[in-house]
Design a protein around this motif. Structure first.
Motif, PDB file in Angstrom:
ATOM      1  N   GLU A 394       0.867  -1.599   0.348  1.00 32.21           N
ATOM      2  CA  GLU A 394      -0.139  -0.189   0.193  1.00 32.21           C
ATOM      3  C   GLU A 394       1.062   1.348   0.173  1.00 32.21           C
ATOM      4  O   GLU A 394       0.628   1.957  -0.663  1.00 32.21           O
ATOM      5  CB  GLU A 394      -0.824   0.463   1.481  1.00 32.21           C
ATOM      6  CG  GLU A 394      -1.877  -1.019   0.937  1.00 32.21           C
ATOM      7  CD  GLU A 394      -2.824  -0.681   1.837  1.00 32.21           C
ATOM      8  OE1 GLU A 394      -2.183  -0.637   2.994  1.00 32.21           O
ATOM      9  OE2 GLU A 394      -3.853  -1.954   2.578  1.00 32.21           O
ATOM     10  N   LYS A 395       2.072   1.346   0.661  1.00 34.32           N
ATOM     11  CA  LYS A 395       2.643   2.602   0.925  1.00 34.32           C
ATOM     12  C   LYS A 395       3.080   2.549  -0.541  1.00 34.32           C
ATOM     13  O   LYS A 395       3.670   3.932  -1.125  1.00 34.32           O
ATOM     14  CB  LYS A 395       3.848   1.764   1.723  1.00 34.32           C
ATOM     15  CG  LYS A 395       3.297   2.160   3.250  1.00 34.32           C
ATOM     16  CD  LYS A 395       4.982   1.963   3.996  1.00 34.32           C
ATOM     17  CE  LYS A 395       4.252   2.486   5.421  1.00 34.32           C
ATOM     18  NZ  LYS A 395       5.449   1.889   6.291  1.00 34.32           N
ATOM     19  N   GLU A 396       3.556   1.638  -1.279  1.00 36.59           N
ATOM     20  CA  GLU A 396       4.025   1.469  -2.770  1.00 36.59           C
ATOM     21  C   GLU A 396       3.651   1.893  -3.457  1.00 36.59           C
ATOM     22  O   GLU A 396       3.278   3.158  -4.274  1.00 36.59           O
ATOM     23  CB  GLU A 396       4.916  -0.100  -3.140  1.00 36.59           C
ATOM     24  CG  GLU A 396       5.485   0.378  -4.718  1.00 36.59           C
ATOM     25  CD  GLU A 396       6.482   0.949  -4.146  1.00 36.59           C
ATOM     26  OE1 GLU A 396       6.575   1.145  -5.749  1.00 36.59           O
ATOM     27  OE2 GLU A 396       7.727   1.308  -3.893  1.00 36.59           O
ATOM     28  N   GLN A 397       1.706   1.645  -3.636  1.00 33.93           N
ATOM     29  CA  GLN A 397       0.268   2.530  -4.514  1.00 33.93           C
ATOM     30  C   GLN A 397       0.745   4.014  -4.238  1.00 33.93           C
ATOM     31  O   GLN A 397       0.386   4.814  -5.177  1.00 33.93           O
ATOM     32  CB  GLN A 397       0.049   1.429  -3.910  1.00 33.93           C
ATOM     33  CG  GLN A 397      -0.343  -0.130  -4.762  1.00 33.93           C
ATOM     34  CD  GLN A 397      -0.235  -0.413  -5.974  1.00 33.93           C
ATOM     35  OE1 GLN A 397      -0.851   0.435  -6.261  1.00 33.93           O
ATOM     36  NE2 GLN A 397       1.061  -1.270  -5.953  1.00 33.93           N
ATOM     37  N   ALA A 398       1.097   4.627  -2.790  1.00 35.52           N
ATOM     38  CA  ALA A 398       0.491   5.412  -2.174  1.00 35.52           C
ATOM     39  C   ALA A 398       1.484   6.393  -2.725  1.00 35.52           C
ATOM     40  O   ALA A 398       1.428   7.322  -3.209  1.00 35.52           O
ATOM     41  CB  ALA A 398       0.622   5.354  -1.135  1.00 35.52           C
ATOM     42  N   ARG A 399       3.092   5.684  -2.626  1.00 35.81           N
ATOM     43  CA  ARG A 399       3.890   6.303  -3.253  1.00 35.81           C
ATOM     44  C   ARG A 399       3.923   6.394  -4.881  1.00 35.81           C
ATOM     45  O   ARG A 399       3.694   7.808  -5.782  1.00 35.81           O
ATOM     46  CB  ARG A 399       5.112   5.349  -3.165  1.00 35.81           C
ATOM     47  CG  ARG A 399       7.141   6.632  -3.472  1.00 35.81           C
ATOM     48  CD  ARG A 399       8.129   5.447  -3.604  1.00 35.81           C
ATOM     49  NE  ARG A 399       7.922   4.419  -4.468  1.00 35.81           N
ATOM     50  CZ  ARG A 399       8.089   4.515  -5.865  1.00 35.81           C
ATOM     51  NH1 ARG A 399       8.426   5.355  -6.009  1.00 35.81           N
ATOM     52  NH2 ARG A 399       8.060   3.432  -6.012  1.00 35.81           N
ATOM     53  N   LYS A 400       3.532   5.262  -5.525  1.00 34.11           N
ATOM     54  CA  LYS A 400       3.328   5.702  -6.572  1.00 34.11           C
ATOM     55  C   LYS A 400       1.587   6.711  -7.638  1.00 34.11           C
ATOM     56  O   LYS A 400       2.427   6.957  -8.233  1.00 34.11           O
ATOM     57  CB  LYS A 400       3.043   4.143  -7.547  1.00 34.11           C
ATOM     58  CG  LYS A 400       4.094   3.128  -7.517  1.00 34.11           C
ATOM     59  CD  LYS A 400       3.368   1.815  -8.165  1.00 34.11           C
ATOM     60  CE  LYS A 400       5.075   1.270  -8.283  1.00 34.11           C
ATOM     61  NZ  LYS A 400       4.737  -0.214  -8.629  1.00 34.11           N
ATOM     62  N   ARG A 401       0.892   6.262  -7.308  1.00 33.26           N
ATOM     63  CA  ARG A 401       0.213   6.949  -6.801  1.00 33.26           C
ATOM     64  C   ARG A 401       0.565   9.190  -6.501  1.00 33.26           C
ATOM     65  O   ARG A 401      -0.243   9.455  -7.360  1.00 33.26           O
ATOM     66  CB  ARG A 401      -1.807   7.069  -5.968  1.00 33.26           C
ATOM     67  CG  ARG A 401      -2.255   5.853  -6.427  1.00 33.26           C
ATOM     68  CD  ARG A 401      -2.969   6.153  -5.918  1.00 33.26           C
ATOM     69  NE  ARG A 401      -3.068   5.449  -4.088  1.00 33.26           N
ATOM     70  CZ  ARG A 401      -3.140   4.361  -3.451  1.00 33.26           C
ATOM     71  NH1 ARG A 401      -3.321   3.327  -4.079  1.00 33.26           N
ATOM     72  NH2 ARG A 401      -2.583   4.391  -2.361  1.00 33.26           N
ATOM     73  N   GLU A 402       1.407   9.523  -5.797  1.00 32.67           N
ATOM     74  CA  GLU A 402       1.970  10.435  -5.181  1.00 32.67           C
ATOM     75  C   GLU A 402       2.644  10.992  -6.569  1.00 32.67           C
ATOM     76  O   GLU A 402       2.529  11.392  -7.057  1.00 32.67           O
ATOM     77  CB  GLU A 402       2.645  10.713  -3.678  1.00 32.67           C
ATOM     78  CG  GLU A 402       3.032  11.857  -3.534  1.00 32.67           C
ATOM     79  CD  GLU A 402       3.523  11.603  -2.135  1.00 32.67           C
ATOM     80  OE1 GLU A 402       3.877  13.087  -1.636  1.00 32.67           O
ATOM     81  OE2 GLU A 402       3.446  10.827  -2.021  1.00 32.67           O
ATOM     82  N   GLU A 403       3.400   9.917  -7.104  1.00 25.98           N
ATOM     83  CA  GLU A 403       4.139   9.925  -8.203  1.00 25.98           C
ATOM     84  C   GLU A 403       3.759  10.755  -9.083  1.00 25.98           C
ATOM     85  O   GLU A 403       3.558  11.456 -10.552  1.00 25.98           O
ATOM     86  CB  GLU A 403       5.570   9.451  -8.342  1.00 25.98           C
ATOM     87  CG  GLU A 403       6.375   8.723  -7.228  1.00 25.98           C
ATOM     88  CD  GLU A 403       7.312   7.392  -7.629  1.00 25.98           C
ATOM     89  OE1 GLU A 403       7.233   6.896  -8.778  1.00 25.98           O
ATOM     90  OE2 GLU A 403       7.993   7.178  -7.156  1.00 25.98           O
TER      91      GLU A 403
END
Length: 743
Positions: A394-403
Motif C-alpha cells: 500500500e505504501k508503494e502504491q501510495a508512493r506511485k499514486r503520489e508520483e
C-alpha cells in the motif's frame, strides 16, 4: 540532563516505595510449619526449606503468587508459605481477590486478543477491503481538495489576469504616446524570458533524465534485494518442511515402537493369565486329592477308634468334627486370601494398563495441542508477514499514486503554461493589431490635420512623403509581426516536441510499471502456490497425526475391551467355581452359611470411582474432576475436587455449628484422626458460609500420602458456634479407596 536523571531516579524510588506500601500486610502464623525458598509450579509444591516457624509468630505478607501460595517476610528470611500456615484477615482476602481479578482480566484480554487475531486471520480479505476503501476515500477526498484548490487558483489567476488586462487597457488609454517604446522593451524582455525558459526547460530535462536514471538504479537494487529475500525465504521454508518431515518420521518410529511394546506386554499378560489359570487348576486339583485322602484317612481312623472305644465314641467323634470344621475354615480362609491376592494383582495390572493408556492418550493430546499451537503461531506469523507485505504494497502504491499525481501536476502545469503562452501570443497579436489600427488611425488623423494646415501648393510633395513614410512604417511593422509569429511558431513547435518527449517518457514509465506490476503479480502467485503447498503438507501431517491418534485410541480401546472381556470370563469362571464349591459344601455341610453377595457388592463399590464432573476446560486448558458426595457417617459426606494441579476437599453436614469462616478469630477447621493415631487438619479457605456446615479446604500431596496409609478413626467438625466429634464412621476406608480417583 543531570537534573532530569536525578528526578527520574527519585520518581522510580517513590514508585517502588508506594508499591512496597501497597503489599505490606502484617499477620501471624496459624500453625507450626516451614518457610520454603521456591515452588515447583508443575505440582504446586513448595521446595527447599529455609527456616521453621511456630504458631502465632508474627510475619509480613509481601506478595501473593497464586494457587494459595504467599511470599512472606519472617525475621530476616523471605520465603514462601501456603494459606493454611497464615491467619487470614481482610487485607489478605483483598490481596487474594485483587489477584483473582487481575488474573481474570489478563485471561480475558488474552482471549479477546486471541479472538481478534482469529477474526483478522479469518476475515483478512474483508479487513483489507475495508482498509482499501478507506484509503481510496481518503485519496478521493485529497484529490477533490486538490481539484478545488486548483480551480480556486485558476479562478484567482483568471481574476488577476482580468484585473491586469483592465489595468493594461487603462494604461494604454492613458499613455498612447509611450506605446512604441514600451512595445520595444516588452519584445526584448519577452525574448529574454523565452531564452531563459528554454534554458530552464533544457535544465529540467537534464534533471529529469538524472532522476529517471537514479530511479531505475534504485528499482534495480530493490529488485535484487527482493530476489535475495525470496531465495532466503524459500531456503527457510525448505528447512522448516525438512524438520517437519524428520519430526513426522521420528513420531512414526516412536508409535511403531510403542505399538510393538504394547503388543509384547499384551502377549506377556495373556501368557501370565494362562499360567495362572493352569497353576490355579493344578492347585485346586491337588487340594481336592489331599482333602479326599485326608477324609478317607480320617474316616478309617474314626472307624478304628469307634471300634476300640465304644464308651467315648460320641465325644471323640464330636471333637474330630470340630477339628475338621476348623481346618476346613482355615483352608477356606487361605483360599479366599489367595483369591483376594490374585484379584488385587489383576486389579493392579488393569490399573497400570489404564494409567499407561491414559498417559499415552495424554501425551498424544499434548502433541496434538503442541501441533495446533505451532500451526496457530505459523498462521499468526503468516498473517503478520502478509500484513507487513500489504502495508509495504500500500505504501508503494501510495508512493506511485503520489508520483503519478506529481507527474499529472507537472503535465498540467506544462499544459497551463502552454495555454497561457498561447493566450498571451493571441492577446499580443490582438494588441498589436489594435495598436496598428490605432497607429494607422492616428497617422490618418495627423495626415488630415497636416493636409488641412499645409498649403495646397505642397500637397503633392507632402502626400508623396506621407505615403512613403506610411509604407516604410507598415513594412517595419509587418516584419516585426512576422518575426513574432515565427518566434511563436518556434515556441509552439518546441512545446509540441517537449510534449511528445514527455509522452514517450510517460509511456516508457507506464510500461516499466506494468512490467514491475506483472512481476509482482507473478511473485505473489508463486508465493501463494508455495503457501498452498505448505498448507497441504501441514494438512497431510495433521491428517496423518489424527489417524495415528485414532489408531492408538482404537488399539487402546481394543486392549481395554479385551481386558474387560478377560475379566468378565475370569469372573464367570470364578463364579462358576465358587458356585460349584458352594454346592459341594452345601451337600457336605448344609448347615454352613450362604455365600455373602453384599461383600462382593461393597468390594466393587470400593474399587469404582463415581464422578459428578469429569471434563476438560478448553478455555484454561485444565482438567476438572469432582467426585460424588460419599457418605462417611450418618450426618457427614465428603467430596473431592481437582482443577489442574489444585486439589480441594469438601465436608458437608446438616449439623448446626454456626458459620463456616476463614477469618483468623473464628477460623473453622476439620480434624481427621486415623487409626494410626496421625491427625490431619484442614482449614476453611473459601470465605464465610452460615447455612449448613459446608466446609471447603485445600488437600496437599503430603496430606494425601498420609491419608492413604490408614483408615479413619474419627472426624472433628469445628464451626464458629461449636464443634462435633464423629466416631461412628461407616466408611473408614474412604481416603484409601477414593483418593486414586483424582490422581
Amino acid at each position: 540532563m543531570v537534573k532530569n536523571l536525578c528526578f527520574y531516579l527519585l520518581f522510580l524510588m517513590l514508585c517502588s516505595n508506594l508499591h512496597g506500601q501497597e503489599v505490606n500486610i502484617s499477620t501471624r502464623f496459624s500453625q507450626d510449619g516451614t518457610l520454603y525458598k521456591s515452588i515447583d509450579e508443575h505440582v504446586n509444591e513448595l521446595t527447599q526449606p529455609i527456616a521453621d516457624f511456630k504458631e502465632n509468630q508474627k510475619c509480613i505478607v509481601i506478595d501473593y503468587l497464586g494457587n494459595d501460595n504467599y511470599k512472606v517476610k519472617y525475621k530476616d528470611w523471605i520465603g514462601l508459605v501456603i494459606i493454611d500456615d497464615l491467619v487470614v484477615n481482610d487485607a489478605l482476602e483483598d490481596l487474594y481477590y485483587d489477584y483473582q481479578d487481575k488474573e481474570r482480566e489478563r485471561r480475558r484480554k488474552e482471549e479477546e486478543a486471541r479472538k481478534q487475531r482469529i477474526y483478522e486471520i479469518v476475515n483478512k480479505e474483508k479487513i483489507e477491503e475495508e482498509r482499501r476503501l478507506k484509503e481510496q476515500r481518503r485519496l478521493d477526498s485529497i484529490a477533490k481538495a486538490e481539484e478545488a484548490e486548483r480551480k480556486r487558483i485558476a479562478y484567482e489567476k483568471e481574476e488577476a489576469r482580468k484585473r491586469e488586462e483592465a489595468l493594461r487597457e487603462q494604461r494604454r488609454l492613458d499613455s498612447i504616446a509611450k506605446a512604441e517604446e514600451a512595445e520595444r522593451k516588452r519584445i526584448a524582455y519577452e525574448q529574454e524570458q523565452a531564452r531563459k525558459r528554454e534554458e530552464a526547460l533544457r535544465e529540467q530535462r537534464r534533471l529529469d533524465s538524472i532522476a529517471k536514471a537514479e530511479e531505475a538504479e534504485r528499482k534495480r537494487i530493490a529488485y535484487e534485494k527482493e530476489q535475495a529475500r525470496k531465495r532466503e525465504e524459500a531456503l527457510r521454508e525448505q528447512r522448516r518442511l525438512d524438520s517437519i518431515a524428520k519430526a513426522a518420521e521420528a513420531e512414526r518410529k516412536r508409535i511403531a515402537y510403542e505399538q510393538e511394546q504394547a503388543r509384547k506386554r499384551e502377549e506377556a499378560l495373556r501368557e501370565q493369565r494362562r499360567l495362572d489359570s493352569i497353576a490355579k487348576a493344578a492347585e485346586a486339583e491337588r487340594q481336592r486329592i489331599t482333602y479326599e485322602k485326608e477324609q478317607a484317612r480320617k474316616r478309617e481312623e474314626a472307624l478304628r477308634e469307634q471300634r476300640r472305644l465304644d464308651s467315648i465314641a460320641k465325644a471323640e467323634e464330636a471333637e474330630r468334627k470340630r477339628i475338621a470344621y476348623e481346618k476346613e475354615q482355615v483352608r477356606k480362609r487361605e483360599e479366599a486370601l489367595r483369591e483376594q491376592r490374585r484379584l488385587d494383582s489383576i486389579a493392579k495390572a488393569a490399573e497400570a494398563e489404564r494409567k499407561r493408556i491414559a498417559y499415552e492418550q495424554e501425551q498424544a493430546r499434548k502433541r496434538e495441542e503442541a501441533l495446533r499451537e505451532q500451526r496457530r503461531l505459523d498462521s499468526i506469523t503468516k498473517a503478520e508477514e502478509a500484513e507487513r507485505k500489504r502495508i509495504a504494497y500500500e505504501k508503494e502504491q501510495a508512493r506511485k499514486r503520489e508520483e503519478a499525481l506529481r507527474e499529472q501536476h507537472r503535465l498540467d502545469s506544462i499544459a497551463k503554461a502552454a495555454e497561457a503562452e498561447r493566450k498571451r501570443i493571441a492577446y499580443e497579436k490582438e494588441q498589436a493589431r489594435k495598436r496598428e489600427e490605432a497607429l494607422r488611425e492616428q497617422r490618418r488623423l495627423d495626415s488630415i490635420a497636416k493636409v488641412e494646415e499645409a498649403a495646397q501648393r505642397a500637397a503633392a510633395l507632402y502626400l508623396k512623403r506621407k505615403q512613403d513614410s506610411i509604407a516604410k512604417i507598415q513594412e517595419i511593422e509587418r516584419k516585426r509581426i512576422l518575426q513574432e509569429q515565427e518566434e511563436a511558431r518556434k515556441r509552439e513547435a518546441a512545446l509540441r516536441e517537449q510534449r511528445r518527449l514527455d509522452s514517450i517518457a510517460k509511456a516508457e514509465e507506464a510500461e516499466q510499471k506494468r512490467i514491475a506490476y506483472e512481476q509482482e503479480q507473478a511473485r505473489k502467485q508463486e508465493e501463494t502456490l508455495r503457501e498452498q503447498h505448505r498448507l497441504d503438507s501441514i494438512a497431510k501431517a495433521k491428517e496423518a497425526e489424527r489417524k495415528r491418534i485414532a489408531y492408538v485410541q482404537q488399539q487402546a480401546r481394543k486392549r481395554e475391551e479385551a481386558l474387560r472381556e478377560q475379566r468378565r470370563l475370569d469372573s464367570i469362571a470364578k463364579a462358576k467355581e465358587a458356585e460349584r464349591q458352594r454346592i459341594a459344601l452345601e451337600k457336605e455341610k448344609p448347615e454352613e452359611k450362604k455365600f455373602d453377595l453384599k461383600a462382593l457388592e461393597r468390594q466393587k463399590f470400593r474399587r469404582t470411582c463415581h464422578y459428578a464432573m469429569n471434563e476438560f476446560d478448553h478455555l484454561y486448558q485444565e482438567k476438572v474432576v469432582l467426585t460424588k458426595a460419599y457418605t462417611i457417617s450418618k450426618n457427614l459426606t465428603i467430596e473431592l475436587y481437582k482443577k489442574g494441579n489444585k486439589v480441594d476437599i469438601f465436608f458437608n453436614s446438616p449439623l448446626d455449628l454456626g458459620c463456616v469462616s476463614g477469618y483468623s478469630n473464628k477460623k473453622s477447621h476439620v480434624r481427621v484422626e486415623l487409626e494410626s493415631n496421625e491427625v490431619i487438619t484442614f482449614y476453611h479457605t473459601y470465605g464465610t458460609n452460615c447455612s449448613d456446615f459446608e466446609f471447603k479446604g485445600k488437600l496437599s500431596q503430603q496430606q494425601m500420602a498420609s491419608l492413604k496409609k490408614s483408615n479413619i478413626k474419627s472426624i472433628t467438625l469445628k464451626g464458629t458456634e461449636g464443634s462435633k466429634l464423629i466416631t461412628d464412621i461407616d466408611y473408614k476406608e474412604f481416603f484409601i479407596d477414593k483418593l486414586k480417583c483424582i490422581e
